[in-house]
Motif scaffolding. Structure first.
Motif, mmCIF file in Angstrom:
data_model
loop_
_atom_site.group_PDB
_atom_site.id
_atom_site.type_symbol
_atom_site.label_atom_id
_atom_site.label_comp_id
_atom_site.label_asym_id
_atom_site.label_seq_id
_atom_site.Cartn_x
_atom_site.Cartn_y
_atom_site.Cartn_z
ATOM 1 N N GLY A 66 7.513 15.872 71.148
ATOM 2 C CA GLY A 66 8.524 14.795 71.176
ATOM 3 C C GLY A 66 7.990 13.492 70.607
ATOM 4 N N LEU A 67 8.893 12.713 70.021
ATOM 5 C CA LEU A 67 8.499 11.420 69.438
ATOM 6 C C LEU A 67 7.988 10.484 70.528
ATOM 7 N N GLY A 68 8.663 10.501 71.687
ATOM 8 C CA GLY A 68 8.255 9.653 72.819
ATOM 9 C C GLY A 68 6.856 10.028 73.280
ATOM 10 N N ASP A 69 6.569 11.344 73.333
ATOM 11 C CA ASP A 69 5.243 11.808 73.758
ATOM 12 C C ASP A 69 4.185 11.325 72.779
ATOM 13 N N LYS A 70 4.486 11.435 71.492
ATOM 14 C CA LYS A 70 3.525 11.018 70.452
ATOM 15 C C LYS A 70 3.257 9.510 70.560
ATOM 16 N N ALA A 71 4.324 8.744 70.731
ATOM 17 C CA ALA A 71 4.192 7.280 70.795
ATOM 18 C C ALA A 71 3.400 6.880 72.036
ATOM 19 N N PHE A 72 3.696 7.530 73.159
ATOM 20 C CA PHE A 72 2.999 7.203 74.404
ATOM 21 C C PHE A 72 1.504 7.543 74.269
ATOM 22 N N SER A 73 1.205 8.740 73.730
ATOM 23 C CA SER A 73 -0.187 9.175 73.580
ATOM 24 C C SER A 73 -0.960 8.195 72.687
ATOM 25 N N LEU A 74 -0.305 7.743 71.615
ATOM 26 C CA LEU A 74 -0.953 6.814 70.694
ATOM 27 C C LEU A 74 -1.193 5.462 71.369
ATOM 28 N N VAL B 200 -4.967 1.513 73.615
ATOM 29 C CA VAL B 200 -5.388 0.591 74.674
ATOM 30 C C VAL B 200 -6.773 0.990 75.206
ATOM 31 N N GLN B 201 -7.000 2.287 75.407
ATOM 32 C CA GLN B 201 -8.299 2.712 75.948
ATOM 33 C C GLN B 201 -9.448 2.430 74.973
ATOM 34 N N ALA B 202 -9.214 2.815 73.709
ATOM 35 C CA ALA B 202 -10.292 2.660 72.717
ATOM 36 C C ALA B 202 -10.429 1.213 72.250
ATOM 37 N N CYS C 237 -6.664 16.178 75.069
ATOM 38 C CA CYS C 237 -5.184 16.261 75.129
ATOM 39 C C CYS C 237 -4.527 14.899 74.931
ATOM 40 N N GLY C 238 -3.333 14.936 74.381
ATOM 41 C CA GLY C 238 -2.443 13.784 74.434
ATOM 42 C C GLY C 238 -1.607 13.925 75.709
ATOM 43 N N PHE C 239 -0.483 13.210 75.736
ATOM 44 C CA PHE C 239 0.344 13.244 76.949
ATOM 45 C C PHE C 239 1.744 13.747 76.660
ATOM 46 N N LYS C 240 2.350 14.316 77.712
ATOM 47 C CA LYS C 240 3.737 14.761 77.571
ATOM 48 C C LYS C 240 4.522 14.288 78.791
#
Ligand SMILES: C[S@@+](CC[C@H](N)C(=O)[O-])C[C@H]1O[C@@H](n2cnc3c(N)ncnc32)[C@H](O)[C@@H]1O
Length: 240
Positions: free
Chosen positions: A11-19, A24-26, A143-146
């Motif tokens: 999902g686009l939302g998942d991709k945007a959230f993961s990015l 922010v972390q890095a 992993c990214g997030f979903k």
């Protein structure tokens, strides 16, 4: 160590959230963390001895740093594992704990699956495990997030991980970062992959987010038993 990069959720939302989390972390947290002075008291001689007996090189470890779990909790988890070694352990949020679990996995012959999203942490774990006989017991999933949902529609974020394979009978939840993502996804997402009897430990249950996660789990899974035998470390007993 086996490292698997999980495909980014679709999902686009998942991709945007993961990015956003990655950025922010890095780009922010990692730098702030470097500036923070270790707040914790140094580990005791007894603790160093225990780690040495497991073959852990304490000179490598950042256990005194701000973002890692406390020695007395590590000692409690060692007792939990040694009194009843698991067959397959799921670690949610990698770090120094991965080294500890892998050393125990080497001694007791179990498998460790670790989930992580932050590249800096993956590098750190790689450095910790490099050249040890423990590394072969660990499979680290990047992993990214979903976006996930409880049956009643309540939403939460969790790793886009693959938990298939033999059931997990020991889970340690110490990620993803509570302030950015939240830890409440661990139980609903891991539940279908748990053994008939599973011990789930949640670090930092003295904090509001983690307390709320335990309440949420009791609401959605009334059959679980929750206690805090070790201060700050929640224990959830799942019997299915
Ligand atoms: C509490 S830490 C996990 C600690 C790990 N279980 C241990 O014992 O070291 C939770 C998460 O914070 C994130 N994290 C840890 N150190 C970080 C840093 N220096 N910068 C950004 N994120 C960090 C990682 O994604 C990690 O999974």
């Amino acid at each position: 160590m086996k490292v698997i990069e999980q495909p980014v959720a679709t999902g686009l939302g998942d991709k945007a959230f993961s990015l956003a989390v990655k950025t922010v972390q890095a780009g922010v947290i990692q730098h702030l963390d470097r500036l923070r002075k270790p707040e914790r008291t140094p580990y005791s001689g007894e603790f160093v001895e225990k780690m040495g007996a497991l073959g852990i090189d304490m000179r490598k470890i950042g256990w005194k740093g701000a973002m890692t779990f406390l020695p007395y909790r590590a000692e409690y988890l060692i007792r939990q594992i040694e009194s009843k070694p698991p067959k397959r352990l799921l670690e949610v949020g990698a770090g120094s704990s991965t080294l500890l679990f892998s050393a125990l996995a080497h001694k007791y012959g179990f498998e460790v699956v670790s989930l992580e999203n932050h590249g800096g942490t993956v590098d750190y774990v790689d450095y910790l495990l490099e050249g040890t006989p423990f590394a072969k017991h660990v499979c680290l999933q990047i992993c990214g997030f979903k976006r996930c949902f409880y049956p009643d529609g309540k939403a939460y974020w969790w790793y886009a991980a693959d938990l298939s394979g033999a059931p997990f009978d020991f889970v340690f939840v110490d990620g993803p970062m509570s302030s950015l993502v939240g830890r409440n996804g661990a139980l609903p997402q891991a539940m279908p992959y748990l053994a008939a009897e599973t011990r789930v430990f949640v670090d930092d249950v003295n904090r509001e987010h983690e307390k709320a996660a335990l309440q949420e789990w009791k609401h959605y899974f009334p059959e679980i038993q929750v206690d805090e035998e070790c201060p700050g470390l929640g224990r959830v007993l799942v019997r299915r």
